[in-house]
Scaffold this active site. Sequence first.
Site, PDB file in Angstrom:
ATOM      1  N   ASP A 129       1.285  -1.543   0.619  1.00  0.00           N
ATOM      2  CA  ASP A 129      -0.254  -0.081  -0.368  1.00  0.00           C
ATOM      3  C   ASP A 129       0.869   1.074   0.006  1.00  0.00           C
ATOM      4  OD1 ASP A 129      -2.375   1.551   0.688  1.00  0.00           O
ATOM      5  OD2 ASP A 129      -2.596   1.947   2.661  1.00  0.00           O
ATOM      6  N   THR A 134      -0.161   4.629   0.549  1.00  0.00           N
ATOM      7  CA  THR A 134      -0.455   6.093   2.278  1.00  0.00           C
ATOM      8  C   THR A 134      -0.431   4.888   3.772  1.00  0.00           C
ATOM      9  OG1 THR A 134      -1.996   7.160   0.633  1.00  0.00           O
ATOM     10  CG2 THR A 134      -1.940   7.408   3.252  1.00  0.00           C
ATOM     11  N   GLU A 192      -8.707  14.158   7.852  1.00  0.00           N
ATOM     12  CA  GLU A 192     -10.070  15.327   8.679  1.00  0.00           C
ATOM     13  C   GLU A 192      -9.197  16.058   9.994  1.00  0.00           C
ATOM     14  OE1 GLU A 192     -14.292  13.307   7.710  1.00  0.00           O
ATOM     15  OE2 GLU A 192     -13.362  12.587   9.454  1.00  0.00           O
ATOM     16  N   PHE A 232     -18.318   9.091   4.655  1.00  0.00           N
ATOM     17  CA  PHE A 232     -16.937   8.577   3.152  1.00  0.00           C
ATOM     18  C   PHE A 232     -17.757   6.981   3.321  1.00  0.00           C
ATOM     19  CE2 PHE A 232     -12.892   6.720   2.471  1.00  0.00           C
ATOM     20  CZ  PHE A 232     -12.760   7.389   1.245  1.00  0.00           C
ATOM     21  N   THR A 269      -2.787   1.182  -4.429  1.00  0.00           N
ATOM     22  CA  THR A 269      -3.146   2.253  -3.654  1.00  0.00           C
ATOM     23  C   THR A 269      -4.429   3.291  -4.310  1.00  0.00           C
ATOM     24  OG1 THR A 269      -2.311   4.561  -3.227  1.00  0.00           O
ATOM     25  CG2 THR A 269      -1.968   4.237  -5.037  1.00  0.00           C
ATOM     26  N   ARG A 317      -5.836   4.425  -7.728  1.00  0.00           N
ATOM     27  CA  ARG A 317      -7.063   4.308  -8.500  1.00  0.00           C
ATOM     28  C   ARG A 317      -7.450   2.941  -7.510  1.00  0.00           C
ATOM     29  NH1 ARG A 317      -8.712   9.166  -6.556  1.00  0.00           N
ATOM     30  NH2 ARG A 317      -8.254  10.707  -8.516  1.00  0.00           N
ATOM     31  N   LYS A 325      -7.270  -5.007  -5.662  1.00  0.00           N
ATOM     32  CA  LYS A 325      -5.962  -5.767  -4.843  1.00  0.00           C
ATOM     33  C   LYS A 325      -5.726  -6.689  -4.791  1.00  0.00           C
ATOM     34  CE  LYS A 325      -5.342  -1.060  -1.600  1.00  0.00           C
ATOM     35  NZ  LYS A 325      -4.675  -0.054  -1.010  1.00  0.00           N
ATOM     36  N   ASP A 378      -1.556  -1.112   5.726  1.00  0.00           N
ATOM     37  CA  ASP A 378      -1.958  -0.387   7.221  1.00  0.00           C
ATOM     38  C   ASP A 378      -3.225  -0.733   7.731  1.00  0.00           C
ATOM     39  OD1 ASP A 378      -1.427   3.067   7.547  1.00  0.00           O
ATOM     40  OD2 ASP A 378      -2.219   1.741   6.086  1.00  0.00           O
ATOM     41  N   ASP A 397      -6.436  -3.155   2.865  1.00  0.00           N
ATOM     42  CA  ASP A 397      -5.692  -3.551   3.054  1.00  0.00           C
ATOM     43  C   ASP A 397      -5.930  -4.978   3.184  1.00  0.00           C
ATOM     44  OD1 ASP A 397      -3.589  -2.089   1.762  1.00  0.00           O
ATOM     45  OD2 ASP A 397      -3.591  -0.812   3.585  1.00  0.00           O
TER      46      ASP A 397
END
Length: 1116
Positions: A409, A411, A498, A540, A674, A789, A795, A816, A820
């Site tokens: 991954d 991020t 956020e 979200f 990612t 994307r 994945k 993380d 994932d």
Amino acid sequence: MFRRSFHRFCAAEEKRVGTRTVILGNHPVSATETYIAPRFCDNRIVSSKYTLWNFLPKNLFEQFRRIANFYFLIIFLVQVTVDTPTSPVTSGLPLFFVITVTAIKQGYEDWLRHRADNEVNKSTVYVIENAERVKKESEKIKVGDVVEVQADETFPCDLILLSSCTRDGICHVTTASLDGESNYKTHYAVHDTNALCSAESIDNLRAAIECEQPQPDLYKFVGRISIYNNSFEPVARSLGPENLLLKGATLKNTKKIYGVAVYTGMETKMALNYQGKSQKRSAVEKSINAFLIVYLLILLTKAAVCTGLKYLWQSNPHNDEPWYNQKTQKERDTFKVLKIFTDFLSFMVLFNFIIPVSMYVTVEMQKFLGSFFISWDKDFYDEDINEGALVNTSDLNEELGQVDYVFTDKTGTLTENSMEFIECCIDGYKYKGVTQETDGLSQTDGPVTYLEKADKNREELFLRALCLCHTVEIKINDTVDGATESADLTYVSSSPDEIALVKGAKKYGFTFLGIRNGHMKVENQRKEIEEYELLHTLSFDSVRRRMSVIVKTPAGDILLFCKGADSAVFPRVQNHEVAPIKVHVEQNAVDGYRTLCIAFKEITPDDYERIDRQLIEAKMALQDREEKMDKVFDDIETNMNLIGATAVEDKLQDQAAETIEALHAAGLKVWVLTGDKMETAKSTCYACRLFQTSTEILELTTKTVEDGERKEDRLHELLIEYRKKLLHEFPKNSRSLKKAWTEHQEYGLIIDGSTLSLILNSTQDSGSNSYKSIFLQICMKCTAVLCCRMAPLQKAQIVRMVKNLKGSPITLSIGDGANDVSMILESHVGIGIKGKEGRQAARNSDYSVPKFKHLKKLLLAHGHLYYMRIAHLVQYFFYKNLCFILPQFLYQFFCGFSQQPLYDAAYLTMYNICFTSLPILAYSLLEQHINIDTLTSDPRLYMKISGNAMLQLGPFLYWTLLAAYEGTVFFFGTYFISQTSSLEDNGKVIGNWTFGTIVFTVLVFTVTLKLALDTRFWTWINHFVIWGSLAFYMFFSFFWGGIIWPFLRQQRMYFVFAHMLSSVSTWLAIILLIFISLFPEILLILLKNVKRRSARSPTFELPTLLSYKHVDSGDS
């Protein structure tokens, strides 16, 4: 009456299945109707496998499902039922030892689980019954009971929050024991019950909850509560994850709550999450099974040859029935086929020790004990989180040394996931600076002139959007009753993005002060407090890639604020607003920043009334609630107005670039998967050296494929073009790709989610497979691949696709976050980062480490050593058992194939259990044939063991031929020495048992000293077990032959060993045979050392992959 009213309320809904109805407090909601409580499971947690009564049969059944154990059981039964040359003890005792050790280990582990279960089940809880607090044991809670939980207590079951001691019915919890997240999460009670803060008021509540049946997803819950007041019609409210308190979570910052039990015991989400994790098998286990089959064939061949030769020998009447050994009448009348079969079984029993039954126990102990070295490694300790590495699955240690593909991954894995607000763009004007008292924001540039900037109202609207469109909470100390503008605010959220945006707004003068009773407070640049009523939150999710809030302003206007990825927001705003902001978004992505777009729209009262009705209706649905809500969200978030965009920096993790470079140098292919946009991910890949400046990038994205009717044709053209380019660069007859990378142009591939979907789900059925196969051919020729994307499911699809390639490459996934988990579970080895997005990845992984940089040592050092150790262990076990049995086979040629044992029964029994077991176990735990620092500094060494190199046919034949040579030396050496001269001082010829004991002594010393020759890393433990095992053999032999044992019918070994060693000739013979046996090995070691010294090159460092390539090509 309750049922009639409930059905009338649900009349609009279709008939449902898979739901349960919970009556609050188990009180009937109607006094006129008889209430029959439904039956649900109790609140006992059972994590144990066995009980006192079923342990023995269940454990034995599980152990005998293993092929080797079942095989030895059959051999033991044959020895018991058939007249075999060896005692049943010889196979029964080792089998009993293996079964007993495994049973004790599993029994102890299960006893620990029983003890942990009892601690939970017998813990004290308080239940509200008849308006009183009743003290109970946790296991006695029933579904429908109202439970009181105090601060810092864990929830005893899954509860629906009814009320709390706070005025607005909220409570804070931590779920560290469930998903590792230590931040506070806020849960809410429905406003109809949040004022019921006493046992009396709760007991008077009449309500029914209808919810879904238990399922393991921690983050999903669908239900509704119907509250019965004095009126006939019940009041219905929707229930979601925000209302559900999970068993194992801890109440924080809240003095007391009341909740009703909806899931208990083994139906709680925590219990469901610890059941049935798929079992992964390593490549070494598959090699062991293959070797077992080969040795089983050798065993069958030996038994068949000896049986055939026996009857050939007995075809001569003088050999069949000599004068000194006449047959009985029963033996003469025995059916010949049955006699042949019995003899075949007898030879099977005689040679059965070629199958190493104790190897399984040794392998299990090696894996279990070896896993502690990862947990104990101080280099894996991270001071920030005060944690080190964690091993969740010890069965895959050696697989860490066999990885071909690494899927990572971005991020939180390659980057810190520590967000910092960098800049923003409003109406096309870029802002970067600090608060100015008079003018608000300070801008650095604009589309026209330096001094121009957006309208003041648009600036404030943008900052209000940042302060209102989020799920951030204020963490408040117990002594503080609410947040004020003067309080030192601490923001908490499950998303670092956020918090960064809220802090960014605060830096520019707009401060979010928290939410109370559904009203959000914001302090503006003029230090005025603005209060907004939060009407709805459109949460979200990874599919929509955006979130929205609907708020009512102090003036009574209703606004929708939305933030999300550019691809999710741009299609939903006015076209003319996109262009000026898109320029900044793309530039920020190139700079490596994470970007979000901010939009809003005004909602008329009539529209809001319709929206409110649709949202409530979707929230009340028990079936397909998420799909219905997504549809409503999709309808609401349209025709918005774009305000601007934000740029947040996510810094690269420490040593991430060096780690990726080392993995490349080790021959591993690294793929980044990612959800970020291509430009941001591409910039990060260059920063972490996944792509070098010399790497030629091949793109398969929406930009290169283009939209329109011809996009599949264009995709096919690109695939063909890229394949031709790569096949020209890497011809089919080229040697290993890992080495070929060092001599050819490097290629990197970038693909996005939509193009991947096009490849995997092409509308052209005939071309779908060719698309996929061409794509895989391209991927295999590229040194690095970036997939952007990506949805979580995509994945996992990519990992599965690579796993199924020809040759079945070993895959490793590292991530993380919760997104994932799917790829971590799909890959051969899953590694979780203990990151800031929670611990879902670490909880579902095989191994978890604090940082991405730890992957380098985990693979290059620990993985290399684990594989080398266990491969040597496996080969050594087969080697020493072939050495053991080959003399027994050769002996049959000299005893008329009479099935006469060469070794005493005690030696047969003790060989694998005592004499040769501990040295190889110590070796497999401690050996470092190459220093750990060397392994991490020279990644090329990893390539030497890749592809299961030490367990291939070549090494297997080497060990087998070595065992055949040594076994032949043991037997014939002793045979010829005993023939040419007398070993006895008195001139007597040595007897059968003396002959066998000499062979066995040479055998034990040779196989043990062979391991000593292989040992490169000596510790006091190695010295103790190697020399201690040899000393124990000598002591045991003297002891066994020095006493007349009353339980033995034959005292055939009495004084044999002591008398044998009283002869100097015997000592010399044993030493000579040991030297002759080990001479090829010694000679090979000397030649290797000479070759190594002559070919030793100057030391080098590995600053970059390019320097590695230079050295490698230079050496070749």
